[in-house]
Design an enzyme around this catalytic site. Structure first.
Site, mmCIF file in Angstrom:
data_model
loop_
_atom_site.group_PDB
_atom_site.id
_atom_site.type_symbol
_atom_site.label_atom_id
_atom_site.label_comp_id
_atom_site.label_asym_id
_atom_site.label_seq_id
_atom_site.Cartn_x
_atom_site.Cartn_y
_atom_site.Cartn_z
ATOM 1 N N LYS A 283 0.844 -1.188 0.000
ATOM 2 C CA LYS A 283 0.000 0.000 0.000
ATOM 3 C C LYS A 283 0.886 1.248 0.000
ATOM 4 C CE LYS A 283 -4.304 1.544 2.137
ATOM 5 N NZ LYS A 283 -5.385 1.151 3.068
ATOM 6 N N GLU A 370 -19.763 -4.942 9.525
ATOM 7 C CA GLU A 370 -20.717 -4.187 10.328
ATOM 8 C C GLU A 370 -21.819 -5.067 10.907
ATOM 9 O OE1 GLU A 370 -18.654 -1.427 7.572
ATOM 10 O OE2 GLU A 370 -19.732 -3.319 7.273
ATOM 11 N N ARG A 398 -25.538 -1.349 6.393
ATOM 12 C CA ARG A 398 -25.228 -2.733 6.054
ATOM 13 C C ARG A 398 -25.649 -3.704 7.153
ATOM 14 N NH1 ARG A 398 -19.439 -3.182 3.354
ATOM 15 N NH2 ARG A 398 -20.650 -3.894 1.574
#
Length: 637
Positions: A283, A370, A398
């Site tokens: 990353k 979630e 969600r």
């Protein structure tokens, strides 16, 4: 070739590794220059440059489809699909979106703002292809932590059950979501990254068999089966879990080695059924500052490229709501070991990284999950803990069934803290926190509140933790008002009680949360026109303070509701319903976000477009109730 000349990804076909490497450098340069100027997601896109180029060189993008997860990974994709010349408008009003949008470009085959959706969507497209008898390849790119999401695992489970459905899943494994990944799956993937790749050991099996004198140039069907069996014996050393789930596993592959990537993708396209290509990336690749701080440079406000430092504001700003929330929660948690902060891979965004640093035993990060976060909180509540689920408004959508089924039906004391409620700005429609008032208001046992400023937020944190049932607090993205704060000694608010802020006899302005201060400003503008307004800070939309609101509405006779959320089913609807139920027949003007999607722009630009500035609200009140069609109110803004 310069990247500005690439308007179609098929132009990558036939380019040499050296030419692709030059384009990779140009992509990183443009990516860095743009995000440094406009702000946006930085680390994710820098990590997938070679992955994008390698995959796209092996596909015919006039026919084949690539489905990206968490669309902030897809900046390199945008740069080679005709958006290079407009990329400087990234995340600005009417400019290039920060996520994928089907309406923006024909190569954006599926909109992607939230995580863990790509495999499901790609599998749906692959199944439709097979039903219609068409011939094209489908590749899903999932990464930046999205494999920790349950939806991705559900899709893998389904795809592995369909051995005749050709599908490639590219796992961009950078060991991160926004913060470092958590859980058993990332730990397993990390072991695989550190293992020696073995799939290439099997590539030359056929050649090795041919060297055996009595076999000659051809393999019998029996020996062909032996060859395939040897492959299956070799691969599980690294990819056993995926092989057991029905995927052909390939990897791990160096995600920054174009030659290896292209070779691997070419092989993957030749295989039948679902294939998972495990690609290890870094990353922030190519920008040393971002590589060293992968959390801090996941996304950035405008910054200086040479130093990596954010460009300072011209004047000091008050603390953000998130910072005030986190500071208050940590102070309370120090005094109460039953308080447990829960985040779904958003520790820095919600401020819970402060709780993690100070009280790690009272902090839980579940990853991009979630649904699990909410039911985990319910389980904690069952055992006498005080769970605080800090989740962005848009992401809590969600976990709707878990809110209803696991928390509210059982009336458990779970405190939902909805950061980024309302208009969030440059992230666009996938991230606008528009719907939480409407989607939570209808659930029995739920209490809903929103602070007018950061000092009231502190009191609401105490209120939420002390409450004996489900309760939710929404607060906005960005900086607060700079009102004085307390370090401790906060008192809880009385549930369902509003606050009178201003008296007037001509119109009643009911503000909720972030719209209380605009309501006060509107009242001042109206006063200049000889109209005096009563202003009420509702504080709670459920239960609504009908003891305060109904008599005022009946006496004054004109009601305006103000909210930074969707009008259908929102705060204004709650007020209108209360008036109707009480047979108080007065005109009501609901001001908020109409039934439209709010695109990416600066928050003040979106509010102006929606008529939510104080001067615009005053104009609308004058026109609705006082017949002043041509007032000069707007010019005062």
């Amino acid at each position: 070739m310069h990247i500005s000349e690439i308007t179609h990804p098929n132009q990558l076909h036939g380019l040499s590794i050296r030419q692709l490497q030059q384009i990779a450098r140009q992509i990183r340069d443009k990516h860095l220059q743009t995000v440094a100027a406009t702000g946006g997601h930085l680390g994710p896109g820098l990590g997938v440059v070679e992955l994008t180029l390698g995959l796209y060189q092996t596909l015919d993008l006039d026919r084949d489809k690539v489905i990206w997860d968490v669309g902030h990974q897809a900046y390199p994709h945008k740069l080679i699909t005709g958006r290079y010349n407009d990329f400087h408008t990234l995340r600005q009003k009417d400019g290039v979106a920060g996520y994928l949008k089907r309406c923006e470009n024909k190569f954006d085959h599926f909109g992607a703002g939230h995580a863990s959706t790509s495999i499901s969507a790609a599998l749906g497209m692959a199944l439709a292809r097979d039903i219609k008898g068409e011939k094209f390849k489908v590749a899903a790119i999932i990464g930046d932590g999205a494999l920790t999401g349950g939806m991705a695992l559900e899709a893998i489970n389904h795809a592995g059950h369909l051995p005749r459905t050709n599908l490639i899943v590219v796992l961009n494994d950078n060991e991160m979501s926004i913060s470092p990944n958590v859980g058993a799956i990332p730990r397993y993937l990390n072991k695989m990254r550190l293992s020696e790749p073995v799939q290439f050991f099997t590539d030359n099996i056929e050649e090795q068999f041919k060297q055996i004198p009595f076999l000659g140039e051809s393999l019998s069907p029996e020996l062909e089966r032996v060859k395939e069996g040897m492959k299956r014996l070799a691969v599980p050393k690294v990819g056993a879990v995926f092989e057991e789930l029905g995927f052909t596993y390939m990897g791990p592959v160096d995600g920054h080695n174009l030659e290896e990537l292209i070779h691997t993708f070419q092989q993957a396209h030749q295989m039948g059924g679902p294939v998972l290509v495990h690609v290890g990336t870094v990353k922030g690749k190519g920008y040393e500052i971002a590589e060293k701080d992968r959390v801090g440079y996941h996304a950035q406000s405008p910054f200086n490229l040479s130093t990596g430092k954010a460009i300072p504001s011209n004047k000091p700003k008050p603390p953000s709501y998130s910072k005030v929330f986190a500071h208050t929660l940590v102070k309370l948690a120090e005094q109460n070991p039953k308080i447990i902060g829960i985040t779904a891979a958003m520790a820095t965004g919600t401020g819970l990284d402060k709780l993690q640093a100070k009280l790690p035993n009272q902090y839980i990060d579940v990853g991009i999950a979630e649904q699990h976060a909410v039911t985990l909180a319910a389980g904690l509540a069952c055992e006498g803990m005080r769970p605080v689920a800090a989740i962005y408004s848009t992401f809590l959508q969600r976990a709707y069934d878990q809110i209803v089924h696991d928390v509210c039906i059982q009336n458990l004391p779970v405190f939902f803290c909805l950061d980024r409620a309302g208009i969030v700005g440059a992230d666009g429609p996938t991230h606008q926190g528009m719907y939480d008032i409407a989607y939570l208001r209808c659930i029995p046992n739920m209490v809903l509140m929103a602070p007018k400023d950061e000092a009231e937020l502190q009191r609401m944190v105490v209120t939420g933790i002390n409450h004996t049932g489900p309760i939710a607090m929404r607060f906005p993205r960005g900086n607060s008002y700079g009102v004085p704060l307390m370090e401790e000694g906060w008192e809880a608010l009385e549930i369902g009680k509003g606050e009178m802020l201003r008296h007037g006899n001509d119109v009643l302005l009911l503000g909720y949360g972030t719209m209380v201060h605009p309501a006060l400003q509107t009242a001042e503008i109206l006063s200049e026109h000889g109209i005096e307004a009563t202003v009420v800070n509702a504080r709670f939309v459920k239960p609504l303070d009908t003891e305060l609101i109904l008599p005022l509405a009946e006496k004054i006779g004109r009601v305006v509701t103000l909210e930074e959320g969707c009008i259908p089913g929102g705060f204004g609807s709650a007020v209108a319903e209360a008036l109707l139920d009480a047979d108080v027949v007065v005109p009501v003007k609901r001001i908020g976000v109409p039934d439209v999607l709010v695109d990416h722009a600066q928050p003040h630009e979106s509010k102006a477009a929606l008529g939510l500035s104080s001067s615009q609200i005053a104009e609308r009140v004058l026109q609705a109730f006082f017949g002043q069609q041509e007032s000069a109110v707007v010019q005062q803004s």
